[in-house]
Design a protein around this motif. Structure first.
Motif, PDB file in Angstrom:
ATOM      1  N   UNK A  71       0.855  -1.205   0.000  1.00  0.00           N
ATOM      2  CA  UNK A  71       0.000   0.000   0.000  1.00  0.00           C
ATOM      3  C   UNK A  71       0.886   1.250   0.000  1.00  0.00           C
ATOM      4  N   UNK A  72       0.966   1.934  -1.127  1.00  0.00           N
ATOM      5  CA  UNK A  72       1.929   3.031  -1.281  1.00  0.00           C
ATOM      6  C   UNK A  72       1.739   4.153  -0.270  1.00  0.00           C
ATOM      7  N   UNK A  73       0.467   4.405   0.121  1.00  0.00           N
ATOM      8  CA  UNK A  73       0.234   5.500   1.058  1.00  0.00           C
ATOM      9  C   UNK A  73       0.714   5.176   2.468  1.00  0.00           C
ATOM     10  N   UNK A  74       1.175   3.932   2.669  1.00  0.00           N
ATOM     11  CA  UNK A  74       1.701   3.549   3.976  1.00  0.00           C
ATOM     12  C   UNK A  74       3.097   2.937   3.842  1.00  0.00           C
ATOM     13  N   UNK A  75       3.806   3.380   2.792  1.00  0.00           N
ATOM     14  CA  UNK A  75       5.152   2.856   2.520  1.00  0.00           C
ATOM     15  C   UNK A  75       6.165   3.994   2.579  1.00  0.00           C
ATOM     16  N   UNK A  76       7.277   3.741   3.249  1.00  0.00           N
ATOM     17  CA  UNK A  76       8.369   4.708   3.378  1.00  0.00           C
ATOM     18  C   UNK A  76       9.604   4.123   2.712  1.00  0.00           C
ATOM     19  N   UNK A  77      10.121   4.807   1.710  1.00  0.00           N
ATOM     20  CA  UNK A  77      11.348   4.367   1.051  1.00  0.00           C
ATOM     21  C   UNK A  77      12.553   4.920   1.793  1.00  0.00           C
ATOM     22  N   UNK A  78      13.561   4.082   2.006  1.00  0.00           N
ATOM     23  CA  UNK A  78      14.815   4.513   2.622  1.00  0.00           C
ATOM     24  C   UNK A  78      15.935   4.149   1.664  1.00  0.00           C
ATOM     25  N   UNK A  79      16.498   5.140   0.973  1.00  0.00           N
ATOM     26  CA  UNK A  79      17.529   4.898  -0.030  1.00  0.00           C
ATOM     27  C   UNK A  79      18.878   5.403   0.437  1.00  0.00           C
ATOM     28  N   UNK A  80      19.859   4.501   0.440  1.00  0.00           N
ATOM     29  CA  UNK A  80      21.209   4.844   0.897  1.00  0.00           C
ATOM     30  C   UNK A  80      22.166   4.950  -0.283  1.00  0.00           C
ATOM     31  N   UNK A  81      22.925   6.056  -0.357  1.00  0.00           N
ATOM     32  CA  UNK A  81      23.975   6.246  -1.351  1.00  0.00           C
ATOM     33  C   UNK A  81      23.393   6.133  -2.762  1.00  0.00           C
ATOM     34  N   UNK A  82      23.826   5.144  -3.556  1.00  0.00           N
ATOM     35  CA  UNK A  82      23.268   4.960  -4.901  1.00  0.00           C
ATOM     36  C   UNK A  82      21.789   4.598  -4.824  1.00  0.00           C
ATOM     37  N   UNK A 137      12.964   8.772   2.468  1.00  0.00           N
ATOM     38  CA  UNK A 137      14.094   9.140   3.323  1.00  0.00           C
ATOM     39  C   UNK A 137      15.385   8.778   2.582  1.00  0.00           C
ATOM     40  N   UNK A 138      16.231   9.773   2.395  1.00  0.00           N
ATOM     41  CA  UNK A 138      17.501   9.565   1.705  1.00  0.00           C
ATOM     42  C   UNK A 138      18.638   9.632   2.715  1.00  0.00           C
ATOM     43  N   UNK A 139      19.573   8.704   2.612  1.00  0.00           N
ATOM     44  CA  UNK A 139      20.745   8.662   3.482  1.00  0.00           C
ATOM     45  C   UNK A 139      21.982   8.804   2.613  1.00  0.00           C
ATOM     46  N   UNK A 140      22.636   9.960   2.706  1.00  0.00           N
ATOM     47  CA  UNK A 140      23.824  10.265   1.886  1.00  0.00           C
ATOM     48  C   UNK A 140      23.575   9.932   0.413  1.00  0.00           C
ATOM     49  N   UNK A 141      22.539  10.527  -0.204  1.00  0.00           N
ATOM     50  CA  UNK A 141      22.168  10.152  -1.573  1.00  0.00           C
ATOM     51  C   UNK A 141      23.133  10.714  -2.621  1.00  0.00           C
ATOM     52  N   UNK A 142      23.486   9.882  -3.590  1.00  0.00           N
ATOM     53  CA  UNK A 142      24.363  10.303  -4.690  1.00  0.00           C
ATOM     54  C   UNK A 142      23.486  10.761  -5.850  1.00  0.00           C
ATOM     55  N   UNK A 143      23.089  12.042  -5.850  1.00  0.00           N
ATOM     56  CA  UNK A 143      22.062  12.528  -6.774  1.00  0.00           C
ATOM     57  C   UNK A 143      22.539  13.648  -7.706  1.00  0.00           C
ATOM     58  N   UNK A 144      23.803  14.047  -7.619  1.00  0.00           N
ATOM     59  CA  UNK A 144      24.277  15.225  -8.353  1.00  0.00           C
ATOM     60  C   UNK A 144      25.607  14.905  -9.033  1.00  0.00           C
ATOM     61  N   UNK A 145      25.590  14.848 -10.353  1.00  0.00           N
ATOM     62  CA  UNK A 145      26.756  14.378 -11.120  1.00  0.00           C
ATOM     63  C   UNK A 145      27.973  15.295 -10.982  1.00  0.00           C
ATOM     64  N   UNK A 146      27.748  16.589 -10.802  1.00  0.00           N
ATOM     65  CA  UNK A 146      28.864  17.540 -10.776  1.00  0.00           C
ATOM     66  C   UNK A 146      29.804  17.329  -9.595  1.00  0.00           C
ATOM     67  N   UNK A 147      29.318  16.698  -8.538  1.00  0.00           N
ATOM     68  CA  UNK A 147      30.177  16.486  -7.368  1.00  0.00           C
ATOM     69  C   UNK A 147      30.429  14.988  -7.138  1.00  0.00           C
ATOM     70  N   UNK A 148      30.242  14.190  -8.194  1.00  0.00           N
ATOM     71  CA  UNK A 148      30.449  12.748  -8.094  1.00  0.00           C
ATOM     72  C   UNK A 148      31.948  12.444  -8.175  1.00  0.00           C
ATOM     73  N   UNK A 149      32.579  12.055  -7.061  1.00  0.00           N
ATOM     74  CA  UNK A 149      34.020  11.766  -7.107  1.00  0.00           C
ATOM     75  C   UNK A 149      34.263  10.392  -7.722  1.00  0.00           C
TER      76      UNK A 149
END
Length: 284
Positions: free
Chosen positions: A139-150, A166-178
């Motif tokens: 049930x999507x209205x009662x689901x919490x996504x927790x995404x770490x890094x990639x 909920x994002x944990x240290x998400x890698x979402x921006x290419x310009x600062x991708x080491x």
């Protein structure tokens, strides 16, 4: 004197070689995804029984670790990073307070399953669609996504309306991708053989991540979800600028940045308690 020095150097060289081999073996064993048996041993004292299942998406099968899904509780769906597996969230899925208030589900992405014959897919779009195949059963209205890094951009790429992302240290921006120097060991054919299979897959994903992100990073603001990002200000693997980039794109009514002082990219483990407390705020 020269003989003695030669003997010392020889013994020191042998000792160093033995140490390096031992460290390599430990490195391989530590980083490899656990077998089903080893995985269940991690949860043998869990307050809530967990089961392993094989789910399917297109021509792939993947491993899912989950508690019984009680419809009265919200469900935490964990998406691991590069490198990773469903076992990365052991502390959360073993925690009595969290399991009291949440259903739990974690899965292996393609290429990271134990004995997975398939390579990583190097595609956020593929990962998003595979995640959708899981969300379609919840049930999507009662689901919490927790995404770490990639796992962060995978969670953020979904267009399903969820209870929270909920994002944990998400890698979402290419310009600062080491690009860590160690990835070169995979790039160079002469040294590729030294890299464990799962790290070869992680290297492939890392090398393609920057260009793949460019297909998505200007669309983050169109997420239908409220987003929380927790990010360490000492993270050099996925810098804090990834989350401040999101902060500039999303309105404050839909985005909250929680910086963690002196935390690095290992925050999933090293900052378990503040992350746990934040998740508990989402139970109602």
């Amino acid at each position: 004197m020269r003989k003695r020095l030669s003997k010392i150097i020889r013994y020191a060289s042998i000792s160093l070689l033995v140490l390096l081999v031992a460290l390599y073996v430990v490195f391989v064993r530590f980083s490899a995804p656990p077998s089903d048996k080893a995985l269940m041993e991690l949860f043998q004292t869990s307050p809530t029984p967990l089961t392993i299942a094989k789910w399917h998406f297109k021509d792939f099968s993947f491993r899912v670790l989950k508690t019984a899904l009680n419809p009265a509780k919200p469900t935490l769906v964990f998406v691991h990073g590069t490198i990773g597996s469903c076992a990365n969230f052991e502390a959360y899925m073993n925690d009595s307070t969290l399991t009291e208030h949440f259903n739990m589900l974690s899965y292996d992405r393609i290429g990271y399953n134990y004995n997975d014959p398939h390579p990583v897919q190097e595609s956020i779009a593929f990962e998003r669609d595979m995640l959708h195949s899981i969300l379609d059963q919840l049930p999507n209205d009662n689901t919490i996504l927790v995404g770490y890094s990639y796992g962060g951009p995978i969670a953020l790429a979904t267009r399903k309306k969820l209870k929270k992302v909920v994002l944990l240290a998400p890698a979402v921006y290419s310009a600062v991708e080491p690009m860590p120097w160690m990835v070169n060991l995979y790039r160079w054919p002469m040294t590729r053989w030294m890299i464990p299979k799962v790290w070869q897959e992680a290297s492939k994903e890392k090398l393609s991540h920057r260009s793949d992100l460019q297909n998505f990073e200007k669309t983050w603001a169109s997420t239908p979800n409220q987003v929380i990002s927790m990010h360490g200000n000492s993270d050099w693997i996925v810098p804090l600028e990834n989350s401040t980039y999101l902060q500039k794109q999303l309105p404050s009514s839909r985005f909250q940045l929680i910086p963690l002082h002196d935390a690095g990219h290992d925050l999933v483990w090293s900052r378990f308690e503040p992350i746990k407390q934040q998740l508990l705020k989402l139970k109602d």
